[in-house]
Design a protein around this motif. Structure first.
Motif, mmCIF file in Angstrom:
data_model
loop_
_atom_site.group_PDB
_atom_site.id
_atom_site.type_symbol
_atom_site.label_atom_id
_atom_site.label_comp_id
_atom_site.label_asym_id
_atom_site.label_seq_id
_atom_site.Cartn_x
_atom_site.Cartn_y
_atom_site.Cartn_z
ATOM 1 N N ARG A 67 0.832 -1.197 0.000
ATOM 2 C CA ARG A 67 0.000 0.000 0.000
ATOM 3 C C ARG A 67 0.870 1.251 0.000
ATOM 4 N NH1 ARG A 67 -4.014 -0.283 4.633
ATOM 5 N NH2 ARG A 67 -4.328 -2.370 3.817
ATOM 6 N N GLY A 68 1.953 1.232 0.767
ATOM 7 C CA GLY A 68 2.866 2.372 0.798
ATOM 8 C C GLY A 68 3.577 2.572 -0.530
ATOM 9 N N ALA A 69 3.971 1.473 -1.156
ATOM 10 C CA ALA A 69 4.630 1.555 -2.460
ATOM 11 C C ALA A 69 3.682 2.131 -3.501
ATOM 12 C CB ALA A 69 5.123 0.173 -2.889
ATOM 13 N N ALA A 70 2.430 1.725 -3.449
ATOM 14 C CA ALA A 70 1.439 2.253 -4.395
ATOM 15 C C ALA A 70 1.243 3.753 -4.180
ATOM 16 C CB ALA A 70 0.118 1.513 -4.241
ATOM 17 N N ALA A 71 1.251 4.193 -2.940
ATOM 18 C CA ALA A 71 1.096 5.619 -2.648
ATOM 19 C C ALA A 71 2.286 6.412 -3.171
ATOM 20 C CB ALA A 71 0.934 5.832 -1.142
ATOM 21 N N ARG A 72 3.489 5.874 -3.002
ATOM 22 C CA ARG A 72 4.690 6.561 -3.517
ATOM 23 C C ARG A 72 4.647 6.646 -5.037
ATOM 24 N NH1 ARG A 72 6.917 3.515 0.486
ATOM 25 N NH2 ARG A 72 7.600 1.899 -0.958
ATOM 26 N N GLN A 73 4.227 5.588 -5.687
ATOM 27 C CA GLN A 73 4.142 5.599 -7.148
ATOM 28 C C GLN A 73 3.120 6.622 -7.628
ATOM 29 O OE1 GLN A 73 3.301 1.519 -8.017
ATOM 30 N NE2 GLN A 73 5.450 0.911 -7.983
ATOM 31 N N GLU A 74 2.013 6.722 -6.911
ATOM 32 C CA GLU A 74 0.986 7.701 -7.277
ATOM 33 C C GLU A 74 1.505 9.127 -7.125
ATOM 34 O OE1 GLU A 74 -3.253 9.182 -5.529
ATOM 35 O OE2 GLU A 74 -2.869 7.014 -5.527
ATOM 36 N N ARG A 75 2.221 9.400 -6.026
ATOM 37 C CA ARG A 75 2.801 10.736 -5.829
ATOM 38 C C ARG A 75 3.833 11.048 -6.903
ATOM 39 N NH1 ARG A 75 3.234 9.250 -0.304
ATOM 40 N NH2 ARG A 75 5.484 9.115 -0.562
ATOM 41 N N SER A 76 4.628 10.050 -7.270
ATOM 42 C CA SER A 76 5.635 10.256 -8.320
ATOM 43 C C SER A 76 4.973 10.550 -9.655
ATOM 44 C CB SER A 76 6.525 9.020 -8.448
ATOM 45 O OG SER A 76 7.285 8.837 -7.287
ATOM 46 N N ALA A 77 3.905 9.844 -9.961
ATOM 47 C CA ALA A 77 3.190 10.084 -11.218
ATOM 48 C C ALA A 77 2.582 11.483 -11.228
ATOM 49 C CB ALA A 77 2.109 9.026 -11.409
ATOM 50 N N ARG A 78 2.028 11.905 -10.097
ATOM 51 C CA ARG A 78 1.444 13.243 -9.991
ATOM 52 C C ARG A 78 2.517 14.312 -10.176
ATOM 53 N NH1 ARG A 78 -0.522 13.810 -4.659
ATOM 54 N NH2 ARG A 78 -1.098 11.652 -4.914
ATOM 55 N N GLN A 79 3.683 14.101 -9.559
ATOM 56 C CA GLN A 79 4.777 15.057 -9.696
ATOM 57 C C GLN A 79 5.240 15.132 -11.153
ATOM 58 O OE1 GLN A 79 8.672 14.029 -8.248
ATOM 59 N NE2 GLN A 79 8.993 16.097 -7.484
ATOM 60 N N ALA A 80 5.293 13.997 -11.831
ATOM 61 C CA ALA A 80 5.716 13.981 -13.232
ATOM 62 C C ALA A 80 4.768 14.806 -14.097
ATOM 63 C CB ALA A 80 5.804 12.546 -13.743
ATOM 64 N N VAL A 81 3.478 14.689 -13.843
ATOM 65 C CA VAL A 81 2.498 15.476 -14.602
ATOM 66 C C VAL A 81 2.687 16.966 -14.329
ATOM 67 C CG1 VAL A 81 0.025 15.981 -14.810
ATOM 68 C CG2 VAL A 81 0.810 13.614 -14.755
ATOM 69 N N GLU A 82 2.907 17.317 -13.068
ATOM 70 C CA GLU A 82 3.088 18.721 -12.703
ATOM 71 C C GLU A 82 4.363 19.310 -13.284
ATOM 72 O OE1 GLU A 82 2.997 18.789 -8.451
ATOM 73 O OE2 GLU A 82 0.864 18.258 -8.369
ATOM 74 N N LEU A 83 5.425 18.514 -13.355
ATOM 75 C CA LEU A 83 6.711 19.028 -13.822
ATOM 76 C C LEU A 83 6.941 18.852 -15.321
ATOM 77 C CD1 LEU A 83 9.112 18.020 -10.912
ATOM 78 C CD2 LEU A 83 8.114 20.252 -11.418
ATOM 79 N N ALA A 84 6.036 18.202 -16.014
ATOM 80 C CA ALA A 84 6.221 17.959 -17.452
ATOM 81 C C ALA A 84 6.459 19.254 -18.233
ATOM 82 C CB ALA A 84 5.041 17.178 -18.019
ATOM 83 N N PRO A 85 5.684 20.327 -18.000
ATOM 84 C CA PRO A 85 5.969 21.569 -18.751
ATOM 85 C C PRO A 85 7.348 22.143 -18.452
ATOM 86 C CG PRO A 85 3.797 21.676 -17.711
ATOM 87 C CD PRO A 85 4.485 20.453 -17.185
ATOM 88 N N VAL A 86 7.788 22.040 -17.221
ATOM 89 C CA VAL A 86 9.112 22.548 -16.844
ATOM 90 C C VAL A 86 10.197 21.747 -17.559
ATOM 91 C CG1 VAL A 86 10.708 22.905 -14.920
ATOM 92 C CG2 VAL A 86 8.263 23.316 -14.604
ATOM 93 N N VAL A 87 10.045 20.424 -17.577
ATOM 94 C CA VAL A 87 11.032 19.568 -18.240
ATOM 95 C C VAL A 87 11.035 19.833 -19.737
ATOM 96 C CG1 VAL A 87 11.649 17.170 -18.745
ATOM 97 C CG2 VAL A 87 10.963 17.822 -16.433
ATOM 98 N N ARG A 88 9.867 20.066 -20.322
ATOM 99 C CA ARG A 88 9.816 20.390 -21.763
ATOM 100 C C ARG A 88 10.561 21.686 -22.052
ATOM 101 N NH1 ARG A 88 4.232 19.623 -21.451
ATOM 102 N NH2 ARG A 88 3.830 17.407 -21.457
ATOM 103 N N ASP A 89 10.386 22.688 -21.184
ATOM 104 C CA ASP A 89 11.120 23.954 -21.361
ATOM 105 C C ASP A 89 12.623 23.735 -21.277
ATOM 106 O OD1 ASP A 89 8.766 25.362 -21.628
ATOM 107 O OD2 ASP A 89 8.777 26.135 -19.568
ATOM 108 N N ILE A 90 13.037 22.923 -20.329
ATOM 109 C CA ILE A 90 14.468 22.652 -20.161
ATOM 110 C C ILE A 90 15.007 21.916 -21.379
ATOM 111 C CG2 ILE A 90 16.149 21.355 -18.784
ATOM 112 C CD1 ILE A 90 14.351 22.014 -16.321
ATOM 113 N N ARG A 91 14.250 20.940 -21.866
ATOM 114 C CA ARG A 91 14.682 20.209 -23.066
ATOM 115 C C ARG A 91 14.708 21.116 -24.286
ATOM 116 N NH1 ARG A 91 11.282 14.589 -22.342
ATOM 117 N NH2 ARG A 91 12.723 13.592 -20.896
ATOM 118 N N ALA A 92 13.779 22.073 -24.353
ATOM 119 C CA ALA A 92 13.755 23.018 -25.478
ATOM 120 C C ALA A 92 14.998 23.900 -25.476
ATOM 121 C CB ALA A 92 12.498 23.877 -25.415
#
Length: 77
Positions: A13-38
């Motif tokens: 259950r804890g591992a699933a929660a960590r994976q969910e938080r990581s996925a949420r963070q990835a969605v939030e940071l995707a525009p920032v990472v795209r800018d950096i890659r650009a």
């Protein structure tokens, strides 16, 4: 030594929660990472340095390393 059943269930259950938080963070940071890659940053070390320079903390509130930047980049795709 084998852990009791209730502990392994809580671990999953804890591992699933960590994976969910990581996925949420990835969605939030995707525009920032795209800018950096650009900006033609192509290495994980460069991505980590750029995230740190922007003051973006990791999920645990720490600074980015090439390994954590790689994990984020792979989640984003």
């Amino acid at each position: 030594m084998r852990l009791p059943h209730f502990r392994s269930r809580h671990f999953r259950r804890g591992a699933a929660a960590r994976q969910e938080r990581s996925a949420r963070q990835a969605v939030e940071l995707a525009p920032v990472v795209r800018d950096i890659r650009a900006a033609r940053v192509t290495t994980y070390a460069g991505l980590a340095a750029a995230l740190n320079a922007r003051g973006v903390p990791t999920m645990l509130g720490r600074t980015w390393s090439p390994t954590t930047a790689r994990r984020l980049a792979l989640r984003i795709g």
